[in-house]
Design an enzyme around this catalytic site. Structure first.
Site, mmCIF file in Angstrom:
data_model
loop_
_atom_site.group_PDB
_atom_site.id
_atom_site.type_symbol
_atom_site.label_atom_id
_atom_site.label_comp_id
_atom_site.label_asym_id
_atom_site.label_seq_id
_atom_site.Cartn_x
_atom_site.Cartn_y
_atom_site.Cartn_z
ATOM 1 C CB CYS A 137 21.815 -13.322 16.119
ATOM 2 S SG CYS A 137 20.871 -12.437 15.164
ATOM 3 C CB CYS A 138 24.925 -15.852 12.967
ATOM 4 S SG CYS A 138 25.550 -14.258 12.278
ATOM 5 C CB CYS B 291 22.786 -8.147 9.134
ATOM 6 S SG CYS B 291 22.018 -9.943 8.724
ATOM 7 C CB CYS C 240 26.166 -7.333 11.854
ATOM 8 S SG CYS C 240 25.038 -7.910 13.027
ATOM 9 C CB CYS D 128 27.390 -15.460 9.466
ATOM 10 S SG CYS D 128 27.362 -16.213 7.807
HETATM 11 FE FE1 SF4 Z 1 22.198 -11.583 13.291
HETATM 12 FE FE2 SF4 Z 1 23.966 -9.882 12.758
HETATM 13 FE FE3 SF4 Z 1 24.401 -12.430 12.123
HETATM 14 FE FE4 SF4 Z 1 22.603 -10.886 10.888
HETATM 15 S S1 SF4 Z 1 25.059 -10.855 10.689
HETATM 16 S S2 SF4 Z 1 22.222 -12.884 11.483
HETATM 17 S S3 SF4 Z 1 21.818 -9.574 12.381
HETATM 18 S S4 SF4 Z 1 24.181 -11.571 14.121
#
Ligand code: SF4
Length: 256
Positions: A138-139, A221, A224, A249
């Site tokens: 996701c990151c 985010c 998170c 991240c």
């Molecule tokens: Fe995805 Fe969480 Fe990374 Fe944001 S911090 S990009 S929601 S995993």
């Protein structure tokens, strides 16, 4: 050409062919920047680098103070944010307030549609909680890939990193070389404490995220990030369900 300018050029050029150790130039630069104040470091970098300099901000305390100096100095520096689509409402409000305060538009980079749609299809809308791998995926889609586009064409990158934020970050320095991206990376607040940054922001009426006052020290985010308790490490509220690792991240991890 001054010694410092030569070091900067050597760093960037040798990063391309890897025939010598390009880190030597960055190391010399870092030492020469140590005696300067953070706004002087930004100004000096702007004088040295002929091409594009990009500053990436997530509207954290450090990012706000650096943006203040960039605006006050009238520097021609590309100011960019990565809108992951999962930020806190307070962060979006601060974004708008910051643009109004400093009279400049902050360039927003978004995840690519195809990658995002595939990610959600595979892992679900909150798939990052499932495993370290799905979180990193996701990151990557929401932050790392957009960062690569944000830095496209830049010769230098300004970040809000501070050395005392984590053990991993303490190993970095004021100026480093991102060899994979072939650019110099300046962290003008590297040797400042969080308290010093907060004091500067308060004294200069720099707009900051109201979530800081609720214990959200490092803000990313919304799903998170949690508030931390007094005494907890600064980045403990990021990906709090992951007990191990660097709490990064991927934006500030060396690319291979
Ligand atoms: Fe995805 Fe969480 Fe990374 Fe944001 S911090 S990009 S929601 S995993």
């Amino acid at each position: 050409m001054t010694e410092i300018e030569s070091a900067a050029r050597t760093s960037v050029e040798t990063a391309a062919d890897r025939s010598t150790d390009p880190k030597d130039g960055a190391r010399a630069l870092s030492e020469s920047f140590a005696g300067l104040s953070p706004p002087q470091r930004i100004a000096r970098l702007r004088q040295m680098i002929p091409g594009k300099i990009t500053f990436t901000t997530g509207f954290g305390l450090e990012g706000q103070v650096i943006l203040h100096w960039i605006a006050e100095g009238g520097h021609d520096i590309d100011v960019v944010t990565l809108d992951t689509g999962r930020l806190f409402p307070e962060t979006y409000e601060l974004w708008a307030e910051t643009e109004q305060r400093y009279g400049r538009t902050i360039r927003a980079i978004y995840p690519q549609n195809a990658g995002l749609e595939k990610l959600i299809e595979r892992h679900g809308i909150n798939g990052f909680y499932q495993s370290p791998e799905t979180r990193v995926a996701c990151c990557h889609v929401r932050k790392v890939e957009p960062l690569n586009r944000a830095l496209d064409g830049a010769q230098a990158w300004i970040t809000g990193l501070r050395g005392d934020q984590s053990a991993h970050r303490s190993e970095l320095s004021i100026v480093t070389l991102d060899a994979a991206r072939r650019l110099l990376k300046l962290s003008p607040l590297f040797d400042w404490t969080r308290e010093a940054v907060a004091d500067f922001a308060a004294a200069n009426n720099v707009p900051v995220n109201p979530l800081h006052a609720q214990g959200f020290v490092s803000i990313g985010c919304a799903p998170c990030t949690r508030a931390i308790a007094p005494g907890e490490p600064e980045r403990a509220g990021r990906w709090w369900w992951e007990m191990e690792g660097k709490k990064e991240c991927g934006l500030h991890l060396a690319r291979t």
